[in-house]
Design an enzyme around this catalytic site. Structure first.
Site, PDB file in Angstrom:
ATOM      1  N   GLU A 265       0.863  -1.186   0.000  1.00 20.81           N
ATOM      2  CA  GLU A 265       0.000   0.000   0.000  1.00 20.81           C
ATOM      3  C   GLU A 265       0.896   1.231   0.000  1.00 20.81           C
ATOM      4  OE1 GLU A 265      -2.680   0.294   3.291  1.00 20.81           O
ATOM      5  OE2 GLU A 265      -3.538  -1.694   2.977  1.00 20.81           O
ATOM      6  N   GLU A 313     -14.499   5.066  -0.168  1.00 15.88           N
ATOM      7  CA  GLU A 313     -15.205   4.094   0.668  1.00 15.88           C
ATOM      8  C   GLU A 313     -15.843   4.833   1.841  1.00 15.88           C
ATOM      9  OE1 GLU A 313     -12.864   0.334   1.196  1.00 15.88           O
ATOM     10  OE2 GLU A 313     -11.388   1.465   0.037  1.00 15.88           O
ATOM     11  N   LYS A 316     -15.452   4.116   5.838  1.00 13.25           N
ATOM     12  CA  LYS A 316     -14.167   4.213   6.528  1.00 13.25           C
ATOM     13  C   LYS A 316     -14.142   5.435   7.433  1.00 13.25           C
ATOM     14  CE  LYS A 316     -10.346   3.113   4.439  1.00 13.25           C
ATOM     15  NZ  LYS A 316      -9.980   1.799   4.999  1.00 13.25           N
ATOM     16  N   GLU A 321      -9.872   8.964   5.705  1.00  9.73           N
ATOM     17  CA  GLU A 321      -9.838   7.686   5.004  1.00  9.73           C
ATOM     18  C   GLU A 321     -10.941   7.517   3.962  1.00  9.73           C
ATOM     19  OE1 GLU A 321      -9.239   4.230   7.324  1.00  9.73           O
ATOM     20  OE2 GLU A 321      -7.972   5.220   8.797  1.00  9.73           O
TER      21      GLU A 321
END
Length: 363
Positions: A265, A313, A316, A321
């Site tokens: 990541e 998303e 999150k 995030e």
């Protein structure tokens, strides 16, 4: 190593345009699912294919996603999630079942390259309760993969973060924290003996945002005009290389000099916190993609790197995030993506409040 063409990426910033030619697919994209409005698995995999993204990280063995990956030729990091690590460590029968249901049942239609047993398990974070199960789970999955006849095709590893590193400056002095050596040394030994790479989540953003007085933004986003760190004969112009090489040095100190690294990541947020802007995210991503071809001062050569994530998303937290997708949930690029005619071209035009990056994630 198989190559696929993520070819040429052009990230058009709000004020500037930059052209980057990518001939080897060192870059993958993480497929996170912590949103309640994401496209179907088949639509997502089609989006990967249409954008010529040849590598994907999956955080758990979601059968919808795995079925969608059949025949796609996309290489996969398949995650065994933290919630299953203790169970897998408790007996080979559990590991065999997991491998049968989530690997063999999809092989070879799905090109699983690595199994990541756990994500960011660490004695110094909230996952410390899992540390004693990490190596037994690795060993059991490794044995089960071998029993399945896939030992030459699939490497078994785990994904760690930089909290395990005690000394990172200068990079040549990189070492694991003394209080985690009991945890890291057996992992490094396992990877050395099985010839598998360590998966490492590397985020210069967090180092910069946590210490902007000591770390300059250009050093963090690959734009420093001059050498920032002189480490013996090695010269560092960016923090990513320094962080990466500190992990290599730490492994060498524990007998793992032969162990490679896959950056599982990396990225930079575009909103939600200090230093999180569209310009910074676009610059970091653009330069990371280019840099993945070159390698670090300690280890020249291509760096297999995965960007988090494919979509925003909305489940999150914290707010930071939520802003890391290359695409919105409706599949519209947060950057305008178009392909050229004569060669595969990824034209990315930054829009206001856009993002291109990744984040530490369990999913």
């Amino acid at each position: 190593m198989a190559t696929s063409h993520i070819a040429v990426i052009v990230l058009l910033g709000i004020l500037v345009a930059t052209h980057i030619h990518i001939t080897e697919a060192q870059i993958g994209v993480c497929y996170g699912m912590m949103g309640n409005n994401l496209p179907s698995h088949s639509e997502v995999i089609q989006l990967y294919k249409s954008r010529n993204i040849g590598r994907l990280r999956l955080y758990d063995p979601n059968h919808g996603a795995l079925n969608a990956l059949r025949g796609s030729n996309i290489e996969v990091i398949l995650g065994l999630p933290n919630v299953d690590v203790k169970h897998i460590a408790s007996g080979m029968e559990h590991a065999r079942w997991w491998v049968q249901k989530n690997v063999k049942d999809f092989w070879p239609d799905v090109k699983i390259k690595y199994i990541a047993v756990g994500n960011e398990i660490s004695p110094v974070t909230g996952t410390s309760y899992l540390t004693s199960f990490q190596v037994p789970a690795l060993v059991n999955i490794y044995k089960a993969i071998g029993e399945a006849g896939l030992g030459n095709d699939i490497k078994v590893s785990t994904s760690v973060d930089m909290t395990l590193i005690g000394t990172s400056y200068p990079p040549s002095q990189g070492s694991f924290r003394n209080d985690v050596r009991w945890f890291t040394d057996p992992i490094v030994g396992f990877l050395r003996d099985t010839r598998a790479p360590l998966l490492v989540n590397i985020y210069p953003y967090f180092s910069y945002s946590g210490n902007p007085g000591q770390i300059s933004l250009p050093y963090a986003i690959f734009t420093a005009p001059n050498v920032v760190v002189q480490d013996g004969s090695r010269q560092y112009r960016n923090l990513f290389d320094a962080m990466l090489d500190s992990v290599y040095a730490a492994m060498e100190r524990t007998g793992g000099g032969s162990v490679g690294i896959v950056v599982s990541e990396s990225g930079w947020p575009s909103a939600g916190a200090f230093g999180a802007t569209t310009d910074n995210a676009a610059t970091y991503l653009r330069n990371l993609i280019q840099h993945a071809k070159a390698g670090s001062p300690r280890k020249p050569g291509p760096i297999e790197t995965y960007i988090f994530a494919m979509f925003d998303e909305n489940n999150k937290n914290p707010e930071l995030e939520k802003h890391f997708g290359l695409f919105s949930p409706n599949k519209q690029p947060k950057y305008n993506l178009n392909f050229g005619v004569s060669e595969r071209v990824w034209d990315i035009s930054a829009e206001t409040n856009s993002t291109t990056s990744s984040l530490i994630s369990e999913m």
